[in-house]
Design an enzyme around this catalytic site. Structure first.
Site, short mmCIF file in Angstrom:
data_model
loop_
_atom_site.label_atom_id
_atom_site.label_comp_id
_atom_site.label_asym_id
_atom_site.label_seq_id
_atom_site.Cartn_x
_atom_site.Cartn_y
_atom_site.Cartn_z
CG HIS A 175 39.32 38.95 43.37
ND1 HIS A 175 39.25 40.31 43.51
CD2 HIS A 175 40.64 38.64 43.22
CE1 HIS A 175 40.48 40.81 43.46
NE2 HIS A 175 41.34 39.83 43.28
CG HIS A 203 43.93 43.63 41.35
ND1 HIS A 203 44.92 42.84 40.80
CD2 HIS A 203 43.24 42.84 42.21
CE1 HIS A 203 44.85 41.63 41.35
NE2 HIS A 203 43.83 41.59 42.20
CG ASP A 261 43.93 37.43 42.53
OD1 ASP A 261 43.93 38.55 41.96
OD2 ASP A 261 43.84 37.31 43.77
CG HIS A 318 38.54 43.18 40.59
ND1 HIS A 318 38.50 43.86 41.80
CD2 HIS A 318 37.76 42.09 40.74
CE1 HIS A 318 37.73 43.18 42.63
NE2 HIS A 318 37.28 42.11 42.02
ZN LIG Z 1 43.42 40.01 43.49
#
Ligand SMILES: [Zn+2]
Length: 316
Positions: free
Chosen positions: A231, A214, A131, A217
């Protein structure tokens, strides 16, 4: 984690604070938000304290906001940007991303004890590095495209500097920190990475802006295949896809791919549960990632679902 920490929390509160301790249901969903808000209201809470991983913290942040109460955040893992941010990612009960809930303020206090974080499996630290790795590439995309950050303003130069510092820290200390964590011997590298994963990445993404990593994601979360993956693990795949979409030089892509391997992050779709890569799955992922208004369009290059399919094919 609940059973591990509850005695310590009870003991710390015993004489000083009348605390009502509730166990998080596991998902930051509308039903869990409503349940938490109602329990906190019934308890007459003056302050909401979230202790745990990202979904528990996001639930606490959102419940505190709805109750108009201060929020204290105590992360037990350094696996994502959740602790410092004013964002709560709301999921459907089946694990798909429903929407991003931007709260009007950040947590009032974020209290991090690296002795607690070091007790968590190293996989969480690796995910946090994934992340944190995205923070610079997304802030840089927003800077180049002129896209707004998460507060809908232009990212300040300081936000970009934080994102750069975040990237440099994870690249320099990531592998040593993961080794620290696996050996259960947290040292200086571990401290640097906890700070990067929680503080630098939290400030950097929010103030610098988000983009392709993201977006990918969010697209990946449409597939049931990936739901057992964290995540930050899916974001790491997003970073690699984003680099391809940005047309990064082959050496830069290879440097980041090798870094991901060095910190036990996934580099292939099969590593996040997509064993069989079909056209249909890639269509679902990329249509979600590239839908109108999506953060994918914060990239400085125009990204079509077809281009995103080609990028993901290179990670198959
Ligand atoms: Zn994130």
């Amino acid at each position: 984690m609940f059973d591990l920490l509850k005695p310590a929390v009870d003991a710390a509160c015993s004489d000083a604070i009348a605390a009502t301790v509730i166990r998080h249901g596991g998902e930051c969903s509308e039903s869990e938000l409503a349940r938490t808000e109602s329990l906190a209201r019934d308890a007459g809470a003056d302050v909401v304290v979230g202790i745990g991983g990202g979904k528990a913290l996001d639930t606490a942040k959102a419940a505190a906001f709805k109750l108009g109460r201060p929020c204290v955040i105590v992360p037990t893992i350094a696996a994502s940007d959740a602790p410092c941010s004013a964002l709560a990612v709301v999921y459907h009960d089946d694990g798909k991303v429903a929407y991003d809930l931007f709260l009007p303020r950040n947590p009032d206090l974020v209290l991090v004890d690296t002795a607690v974080i070091a007790k968590a499996p190293a996989r969480f630290l690796s995910a946090g590095i994934g992340d944190a790795l995205a923070t610079f590439y997304e802030a840089d995309a927003c800077r180049r495209s002129g896209a707004n950050n998460c507060m809908q303003t232009r990212g300040a130069p300081l936000a970009y500097a934080i994102a750069e510092q975040c990237r440099d820290t994870v690249l320099e200390y990531g592998a040593a920190a993961v080794a620290n964590c696996i050996a259960r011997k947290p040292g200086p590298a571990f401290e640097r990475i906890v700070e990067a994963n929680i503080l630098l990445s939290g400030l950097g993404f929010e103030s610098g802006g988000v983009a392709g990593a993201h977006a990918i994601h969010h697209g990946l979360c449409e597939l049931d295949d990936v739901h057992h993956h964290l995540h930050g693990e899916k974001v790491a795949i997003g970073v690699l896809a984003e680099l391809i979409l940005q047309g990064a030089p082959a050496e830069e892509f290879e440097r980041i791919r090798a870094f991901c391997v060095s910190v036990n992050l996934p580099t292939r779709l099969a590593d996040i549960g997509i064993a069989e890569v079909t056209d249909e799955k890639l269509r679902i992922v990329t249509e979600r990632a590239c839908r109108p208004g999506e953060i994918m369009h914060n990239e400085a290059v125009a990204v079509t679902p077809e281009a995103a399919v080609r990028a993901l094919r290179k990670l198959a």
